[in-house]
Design a protein around this motif. Structure first.
Motif, PDB file in Angstrom:
ATOM      1  N   PHE A 222      42.439 -36.365  20.127  1.00 37.44           N
ATOM      2  CA  PHE A 222      40.811 -36.655  19.401  1.00 37.44           C
ATOM      3  C   PHE A 222      40.876 -38.002  18.766  1.00 37.44           C
ATOM      4  CE2 PHE A 222      40.300 -31.894  19.249  1.00 37.44           C
ATOM      5  CZ  PHE A 222      39.080 -32.143  20.151  1.00 37.44           C
ATOM      6  N   ALA A 223      41.963 -38.427  18.207  1.00 39.14           N
ATOM      7  CA  ALA A 223      41.777 -39.666  17.402  1.00 39.14           C
ATOM      8  C   ALA A 223      41.787 -41.034  18.586  1.00 39.14           C
ATOM      9  CB  ALA A 223      42.980 -40.051  16.561  1.00 39.14           C
ATOM     10  N   LEU A 224      42.406 -40.837  19.429  1.00 41.86           N
ATOM     11  CA  LEU A 224      42.433 -41.803  20.629  1.00 41.86           C
ATOM     12  C   LEU A 224      41.163 -41.822  21.312  1.00 41.86           C
ATOM     13  CD1 LEU A 224      46.191 -41.366  22.102  1.00 41.86           C
ATOM     14  CD2 LEU A 224      45.055 -43.218  20.554  1.00 41.86           C
ATOM     15  N   LEU A 225      40.394 -40.553  21.375  1.00 42.26           N
ATOM     16  CA  LEU A 225      39.141 -40.219  22.164  1.00 42.26           C
ATOM     17  C   LEU A 225      38.008 -41.066  21.066  1.00 42.26           C
ATOM     18  CD1 LEU A 225      37.350 -39.067  24.170  1.00 42.26           C
ATOM     19  CD2 LEU A 225      37.160 -37.105  22.809  1.00 42.26           C
TER      20      LEU A 225
ATOM     21  N   TRP B 249      40.890 -41.989  11.690  1.00 41.32           N
ATOM     22  CA  TRP B 249      42.019 -41.970  10.873  1.00 41.32           C
ATOM     23  C   TRP B 249      42.456 -40.510  10.321  1.00 41.32           C
ATOM     24  CZ3 TRP B 249      44.960 -45.583  11.859  1.00 41.32           C
ATOM     25  CH2 TRP B 249      44.538 -47.263  12.189  1.00 41.32           C
ATOM     26  N   ALA B 250      41.581 -39.692  10.051  1.00 42.58           N
ATOM     27  CA  ALA B 250      42.048 -38.388   9.426  1.00 42.58           C
ATOM     28  C   ALA B 250      42.670 -37.481  10.602  1.00 42.58           C
ATOM     29  CB  ALA B 250      40.751 -37.580   9.185  1.00 42.58           C
ATOM     30  N   ARG B 251      42.000 -37.737  11.846  1.00 41.01           N
ATOM     31  CA  ARG B 251      42.758 -36.960  12.838  1.00 41.01           C
ATOM     32  C   ARG B 251      44.207 -37.383  13.150  1.00 41.01           C
ATOM     33  NH1 ARG B 251      41.385 -32.316  12.674  1.00 41.01           N
ATOM     34  NH2 ARG B 251      40.900 -33.015  10.822  1.00 41.01           N
TER      35      ARG B 251
ATOM     36  N   GLY C 200      45.289 -36.605   5.656  1.00 35.16           N
ATOM     37  CA  GLY C 200      44.510 -36.250   6.870  1.00 35.16           C
ATOM     38  C   GLY C 200      43.203 -35.640   6.186  1.00 35.16           C
ATOM     39  N   VAL C 201      43.573 -34.419   5.294  1.00 34.95           N
ATOM     40  CA  VAL C 201      42.447 -33.748   4.713  1.00 34.95           C
ATOM     41  C   VAL C 201      41.697 -34.372   3.917  1.00 34.95           C
ATOM     42  CG1 VAL C 201      43.259 -31.321   5.368  1.00 34.95           C
ATOM     43  CG2 VAL C 201      44.027 -32.699   3.227  1.00 34.95           C
ATOM     44  N   ALA C 202      42.033 -35.375   2.973  1.00 37.83           N
ATOM     45  CA  ALA C 202      41.578 -36.391   2.148  1.00 37.83           C
ATOM     46  C   ALA C 202      40.593 -37.378   2.916  1.00 37.83           C
ATOM     47  CB  ALA C 202      42.647 -37.012   1.357  1.00 37.83           C
ATOM     48  N   LEU C 203      41.119 -37.906   3.986  1.00 36.29           N
ATOM     49  CA  LEU C 203      40.282 -38.637   4.767  1.00 36.29           C
ATOM     50  C   LEU C 203      39.286 -38.016   5.695  1.00 36.29           C
ATOM     51  CD1 LEU C 203      43.051 -40.926   6.369  1.00 36.29           C
ATOM     52  CD2 LEU C 203      41.161 -41.984   4.950  1.00 36.29           C
ATOM     53  N   GLU C 204      39.524 -36.503   5.875  1.00 34.15           N
ATOM     54  CA  GLU C 204      38.293 -35.956   6.515  1.00 34.15           C
ATOM     55  C   GLU C 204      37.038 -35.762   5.236  1.00 34.15           C
ATOM     56  OE1 GLU C 204      37.618 -31.216   8.292  1.00 34.15           O
ATOM     57  OE2 GLU C 204      39.566 -32.529   8.288  1.00 34.15           O
ATOM     58  N   LEU C 205      37.411 -35.539   4.215  1.00 35.78           N
ATOM     59  CA  LEU C 205      36.654 -35.095   3.093  1.00 35.78           C
ATOM     60  C   LEU C 205      35.937 -36.579   3.104  1.00 35.78           C
ATOM     61  CD1 LEU C 205      35.398 -33.290   1.386  1.00 35.78           C
ATOM     62  CD2 LEU C 205      37.042 -33.600  -0.252  1.00 35.78           C
ATOM     63  N   ALA C 206      36.491 -37.566   2.903  1.00 32.33           N
ATOM     64  CA  ALA C 206      36.016 -38.873   2.873  1.00 32.33           C
ATOM     65  C   ALA C 206      35.071 -39.341   4.044  1.00 32.33           C
ATOM     66  CB  ALA C 206      36.965 -40.173   2.760  1.00 32.33           C
ATOM     67  N   SER C 207      35.236 -39.010   5.173  1.00 32.84           N
ATOM     68  CA  SER C 207      34.197 -39.054   6.489  1.00 32.84           C
ATOM     69  C   SER C 207      32.861 -38.471   6.032  1.00 32.84           C
ATOM     70  CB  SER C 207      34.904 -38.709   7.647  1.00 32.84           C
ATOM     71  OG  SER C 207      35.196 -37.258   7.762  1.00 32.84           O
ATOM     72  N   TYR C 208      33.079 -37.170   5.548  1.00 32.88           N
ATOM     73  CA  TYR C 208      31.732 -36.427   5.326  1.00 32.88           C
ATOM     74  C   TYR C 208      30.950 -37.045   4.118  1.00 32.88           C
ATOM     75  CZ  TYR C 208      33.855 -32.415   7.985  1.00 32.88           C
ATOM     76  OH  TYR C 208      34.353 -31.721   8.688  1.00 32.88           O
TER      77      TYR C 208
END
Length: 384
Positions: free
Chosen positions: A18-21, A40-42, A74-82
């Motif tokens: 997914f990250a590469l996609l 970066w989260a993925r 990963g989960v911190a970056l995911e929350l940051a993306s939101y």
């Protein structure tokens, strides 16, 4: 029978893919900070999961330690993306200290030589807390929130519930799908999270980009009113609807008085401020179904469906008075802003462009008659 290690490998490969996609998608698209953070989260989660699989097979203790930090990152970056996606202002002040605290907890567990099961529990609690935060952001009350956003939020909530259930029922133990249904629920929730959230957030960003492009194509960037093309489209739809329902529709042409002098005396930036002030004043006096757009320069048009001549004249005078009474732009405090208006009723057998021409003629009469006034155009003459 699928054990946890094999499942970690599947998750790791999927998240890395997914990250590469997303990296490939972003190379051909406009810069999107939220999507870049999500990528970066993925990648962080994917590498952590691959390390979880590789550690016992390769006998590398450092791989498990890297996996613990990767999970949290990963989960911190995911929350940051939101937070970036929704444009939260002060999210760093909360998320940055929380992430540092989580990483310090992981580091402390490593220094204390926690067992693998204990480290799994520590990381699981942190991941569950961040997933709960993500679900809260996505599922918060928000008018007009897209269904896709809610689906991702529900998925995050189910993932957090799966982890809490796993911690409470299974005590953080490791197992297989067949050995304990709790494990199967948690593992399948993880895989669902990867698939739905991976594609879901990508589509959510694309939906937002499409909406932004649609807005750029229909909204005047200076006044936030319909641009010329969008006005003609919506006014024509309003005319057709009025014709079908046999209701009247009024049409106005509006022009700010002495706008060229304002530009020449105080500059184009001040003229832009005057246009924005006029647009804000007009919006405050119009109904929800009125159609108003900027045709160009200081010229505007307004269609009022279901409005009689008397009602349209009253609305035009109210708008004229509101503009005259509005405070002048700060850049031109000595100037009084006024507007001239030409008003006609669209005949059932008349095209929109023809009605606009009549309204423009009435506007010219208002200008030559002294400005700051409403002039009613002559009705359409029908041939015998």
């Amino acid at each position: 029978m699928i054990d946890l290690q094999t499942f970690m490998l599947a998750l790791g490969v999927g998240n890395t893919a997914f990250a590469l996609l997303m990296a490939g998608y972003m190379r051909g698209a406009a810069g999107n900070p939220a999507l870049r953070t999500w990528m970066w989260a993925r990648l962080s989660s994917g590498l952590a999961q691959i390390c979880c699989w590789a550690a016992p097979h390769l006998g590398l203790p450092l791989a498990e330690e890297f996996a613990a930090f990767g999970w949290v990152g990963g989960v911190a970056l995911e929350l940051a993306s939101y937070c970036v996606f929704f444009g939260f202002g002060n999210w760093r002040r909360i998320l940055a200290p929380a992430t540092v605290a989580a990483l310090l907890i992981v580091a402390a567990a490593i220094v204390a030589r926690a067992s693998r099961a204990q480290m799994t529990q520590v990381v699981a609690v942190i991941v569950a807390l961040f997933a709960t935060g993500a679900a809260t952001i996505l599922l918060r009350p928000q008018p007009g929130a897209p269904l896709l956003q809610r689906i991702i939020g529900v998925n995050d909530a189910l993932f957090a519930i799966a982890i809490w259930t796993w911690m409470g029922v299974a005590n953080g133990g490791l197992g297989t799908f067949d050995a304990n249904p709790v494990y199967g629920f948690a593992y399948l929730a993880s895989y669902l999270l990867m698939i739905v959230n991976g594609f879901g957030f990508l589509l959510l960003c694309k939906l937002k980009d499409d909406q932004r492009m649609q807005r750029l194509a229909t909204i005047d960037g200076l006044t936030d009113m319909l641009n010329r093309r969008a006005f003609f489209e919506r006014a024509e739809r309003a005319r057709q609807a009025a014709l079908r329902m046999r209701k009247p529709i009024a049409l106005m042409m509006l022009d700010l008085d002495h706008f060229k002098q304002l530009n020449d005396s105080f500059g184009h930036a001040c003229g832009d401020d005057a246009l924005r002030l006029f647009a804000d004043t007009a919006r405050a006096t119009l109904r929800g179904n009125d159609v108003m757009g900027r045709l160009g320069g200081e010229e505007f048009a307004l269609a009022m469906p279901g409005t009689s001549l008397a009602g349209a004249q009253f609305a035009a005078e109210r708008l004229r008075n509101a503009v005259a009474e509005a405070p002048p732009p700060a850049c031109a405090a000595t100037c009084r802003m006024t507007v001239s208006i030409g008003l006609v009723m669209i005949d059932p057998h008349e095209e929109l462009t023809a009605a606009l021409a009549r309204a423009d003629h009435a506007l010219y009469a208002a200008k030559t008659g002294g400005r700051n006034r409403v002039e009613i155009g002559a009705p359409l003459l029908r041939r015998a």
